[in-house]
Design a protein around this motif. Structure first.
Motif, PDB file in Angstrom:
ATOM      1  N   ILE A  66      10.497   5.107  -2.206  1.00 27.40           N
ATOM      2  CA  ILE A  66      10.196   4.214  -3.424  1.00 27.40           C
ATOM      3  C   ILE A  66      10.972   3.015  -3.209  1.00 27.40           C
ATOM      4  O   ILE A  66      10.354   1.640  -3.817  1.00 27.40           O
ATOM      5  CB  ILE A  66       9.282   4.488  -4.349  1.00 27.40           C
ATOM      6  CG1 ILE A  66       8.464   5.740  -4.542  1.00 27.40           C
ATOM      7  CG2 ILE A  66       9.779   3.447  -5.589  1.00 27.40           C
ATOM      8  CD1 ILE A  66       7.594   6.590  -5.745  1.00 27.40           C
ATOM      9  N   LYS A  67      12.425   2.663  -3.719  1.00 24.68           N
ATOM     10  CA  LYS A  67      13.349   1.905  -3.465  1.00 24.68           C
ATOM     11  C   LYS A  67      13.856   1.164  -2.306  1.00 24.68           C
ATOM     12  O   LYS A  67      13.808   0.448  -2.261  1.00 24.68           O
ATOM     13  CB  LYS A  67      14.426   2.991  -3.783  1.00 24.68           C
ATOM     14  CG  LYS A  67      14.800   3.187  -5.262  1.00 24.68           C
ATOM     15  CD  LYS A  67      16.178   4.060  -5.160  1.00 24.68           C
ATOM     16  CE  LYS A  67      16.004   4.351  -6.559  1.00 24.68           C
ATOM     17  NZ  LYS A  67      17.555   5.095  -7.016  1.00 24.68           N
ATOM     18  N   LEU A  68      12.609   2.065  -0.747  1.00 21.78           N
ATOM     19  CA  LEU A  68      13.282   1.749   0.196  1.00 21.78           C
ATOM     20  C   LEU A  68      11.800   0.802   0.463  1.00 21.78           C
ATOM     21  O   LEU A  68      12.396  -0.365   0.490  1.00 21.78           O
ATOM     22  CB  LEU A  68      12.817   2.686   1.449  1.00 21.78           C
ATOM     23  CG  LEU A  68      12.234   2.591   3.179  1.00 21.78           C
ATOM     24  CD1 LEU A  68      13.179   3.017   3.634  1.00 21.78           C
ATOM     25  CD2 LEU A  68      11.648   2.367   3.174  1.00 21.78           C
TER      26      LEU A  68
ATOM     27  N   LEU B  11       3.016  16.251   0.782  1.00 25.52           N
ATOM     28  CA  LEU B  11       3.863  16.159   2.080  1.00 25.52           C
ATOM     29  C   LEU B  11       4.565  17.053   1.878  1.00 25.52           C
ATOM     30  O   LEU B  11       5.283  17.956   2.639  1.00 25.52           O
ATOM     31  CB  LEU B  11       4.120  15.429   2.312  1.00 25.52           C
ATOM     32  CG  LEU B  11       2.929  14.373   3.147  1.00 25.52           C
ATOM     33  CD1 LEU B  11       3.692  12.818   2.964  1.00 25.52           C
ATOM     34  CD2 LEU B  11       2.280  14.489   3.786  1.00 25.52           C
ATOM     35  N   GLY B  12       5.042  17.335   0.523  1.00 31.06           N
ATOM     36  CA  GLY B  12       5.551  18.459   0.264  1.00 31.06           C
ATOM     37  C   GLY B  12       6.906  17.800   0.361  1.00 31.06           C
ATOM     38  O   GLY B  12       8.615  18.389   0.224  1.00 31.06           O
TER      39      GLY B  12
ATOM     40  N   THR C 251       1.202  -0.799  -0.086  1.00 31.59           N
ATOM     41  CA  THR C 251       0.562   0.009  -0.111  1.00 31.59           C
ATOM     42  C   THR C 251       0.374   1.183  -0.347  1.00 31.59           C
ATOM     43  O   THR C 251       0.765   2.471  -0.629  1.00 31.59           O
ATOM     44  CB  THR C 251      -1.255   0.155   1.164  1.00 31.59           C
ATOM     45  OG1 THR C 251      -1.885  -0.973   1.309  1.00 31.59           O
ATOM     46  CG2 THR C 251      -1.870   1.095   1.031  1.00 31.59           C
ATOM     47  N   ALA C 252       2.230   1.466   0.931  1.00 28.27           N
ATOM     48  CA  ALA C 252       2.617   2.475   0.509  1.00 28.27           C
ATOM     49  C   ALA C 252       3.394   2.617  -0.493  1.00 28.27           C
ATOM     50  O   ALA C 252       3.597   3.873  -1.097  1.00 28.27           O
ATOM     51  CB  ALA C 252       3.665   1.993   1.936  1.00 28.27           C
ATOM     52  N   LEU C 253       4.302   1.619  -1.367  1.00 28.72           N
ATOM     53  CA  LEU C 253       4.437   1.883  -2.698  1.00 28.72           C
ATOM     54  C   LEU C 253       3.449   1.962  -3.355  1.00 28.72           C
ATOM     55  O   LEU C 253       3.109   3.203  -4.388  1.00 28.72           O
ATOM     56  CB  LEU C 253       4.883   0.414  -2.807  1.00 28.72           C
ATOM     57  CG  LEU C 253       5.787   0.487  -3.980  1.00 28.72           C
ATOM     58  CD1 LEU C 253       6.995   1.220  -4.517  1.00 28.72           C
ATOM     59  CD2 LEU C 253       6.345  -0.976  -4.130  1.00 28.72           C
ATOM     60  N   GLN C 254       2.050   1.957  -3.241  1.00 31.34           N
ATOM     61  CA  GLN C 254       1.602   2.322  -4.870  1.00 31.34           C
ATOM     62  C   GLN C 254       0.699   3.334  -4.198  1.00 31.34           C
ATOM     63  O   GLN C 254       0.427   4.050  -5.390  1.00 31.34           O
ATOM     64  CB  GLN C 254       0.199   1.009  -3.997  1.00 31.34           C
ATOM     65  CG  GLN C 254       0.452  -0.652  -4.648  1.00 31.34           C
ATOM     66  CD  GLN C 254      -0.378  -2.044  -4.053  1.00 31.34           C
ATOM     67  OE1 GLN C 254      -1.497  -1.106  -3.704  1.00 31.34           O
ATOM     68  NE2 GLN C 254      -0.291  -2.990  -5.052  1.00 31.34           N
ATOM     69  N   THR C 255       0.963   3.648  -3.159  1.00 34.93           N
ATOM     70  CA  THR C 255      -0.048   5.269  -2.877  1.00 34.93           C
ATOM     71  C   THR C 255       1.119   6.205  -3.087  1.00 34.93           C
ATOM     72  O   THR C 255       1.368   7.623  -2.915  1.00 34.93           O
ATOM     73  CB  THR C 255      -0.532   5.458  -2.074  1.00 34.93           C
ATOM     74  OG1 THR C 255       0.701   4.769  -0.251  1.00 34.93           O
ATOM     75  CG2 THR C 255      -1.761   4.867  -1.835  1.00 34.93           C
ATOM     76  N   ALA C 256       2.326   6.233  -3.366  1.00 34.90           N
ATOM     77  CA  ALA C 256       3.229   6.738  -2.765  1.00 34.90           C
ATOM     78  C   ALA C 256       3.873   8.047  -3.641  1.00 34.90           C
ATOM     79  O   ALA C 256       3.687   8.697  -3.617  1.00 34.90           O
ATOM     80  CB  ALA C 256       5.501   6.401  -3.057  1.00 34.90           C
ATOM     81  N   ARG C 257       3.633   7.757  -4.958  1.00 39.26           N
ATOM     82  CA  ARG C 257       3.853   8.950  -5.891  1.00 39.26           C
ATOM     83  C   ARG C 257       2.691   9.887  -5.585  1.00 39.26           C
ATOM     84  O   ARG C 257       2.738  11.092  -5.848  1.00 39.26           O
ATOM     85  CB  ARG C 257       3.705   8.209  -7.493  1.00 39.26           C
ATOM     86  CG  ARG C 257       4.551   7.149  -7.725  1.00 39.26           C
ATOM     87  CD  ARG C 257       5.634   7.930  -8.826  1.00 39.26           C
ATOM     88  NE  ARG C 257       6.569   7.155  -9.142  1.00 39.26           N
ATOM     89  CZ  ARG C 257       7.744   8.154  -9.008  1.00 39.26           C
ATOM     90  NH1 ARG C 257       8.185   8.587  -8.938  1.00 39.26           N
ATOM     91  NH2 ARG C 257       8.953   6.602  -9.537  1.00 39.26           N
ATOM     92  N   ALA C 258       1.347   9.600  -5.253  1.00 35.52           N
ATOM     93  CA  ALA C 258       0.211  10.258  -5.232  1.00 35.52           C
ATOM     94  C   ALA C 258       0.836  11.574  -4.272  1.00 35.52           C
ATOM     95  O   ALA C 258      -0.243  12.072  -3.497  1.00 35.52           O
ATOM     96  CB  ALA C 258      -1.295   9.930  -5.363  1.00 35.52           C
TER      97      ALA C 258
END
Length: 125
Positions: A93-95, A82-83, A70-77
């Motif tokens: 994303i790499k993490l 969050l600035g 979920t964190a990966l899938q939503t990271a770009r959006a």
């Protein structure tokens, strides 16, 4: 008590002794306890029944996999809002990708340990 004949898979955790060797279950319990929240690791039922602890560890790792996905899938959006600078977003994303790989390996390791514990339990009946 007969020794188990479980083959050690490539995913067998190095922290756990080989099935059938002296104290291998104790090393399995110690490793599995590290995978569950501390408050669960002290419950007597989980400590007396390593296969129950293994089951809980499997559930815990599956939950962590869902969280990382979920964190990966939503990271770009979510992260740009969050600035955060693009370089931090890419690093994050790499993490998450690295964490997913690690968790998938841990999940396979937990399955291998669970199978060995289950075989041992079946042999003791």
């Amino acid at each position: 008590m007969p020794l188990t004949t479980t083959r050690i898979s490539p995913d067998w955790p190095c922290q756990v002794k080989s099935p059938g060797t002296y104290d291998w279950e104790r090393s399995a319990v110690k490793w599995l306890r590290e995978l569950v929240p501390a408050r669960y690791a002290g419950y007597p039922a989980l400590l007396r029944h390593p296969v129950l602890l293994a089951r809980h560890a499997q559930i815990q790792v599956q939950h962590e996999l869902r969280v990382a996905r979920t964190a990966l899938q939503t990271a770009r959006a979510d992260l740009p809002r969050l600035g955060l600078p693009e370089s931090v977003i890419e690093h994050t994303i790499k993490l998450y990708l690295a964490e997913l790989g690690q968790l998938q390996h841990i999940a396979r390791s937990v399955r291998a340990v669970t199978e060995a514990l289950t075989e041992r339990g079946a042999a003791g009946r």
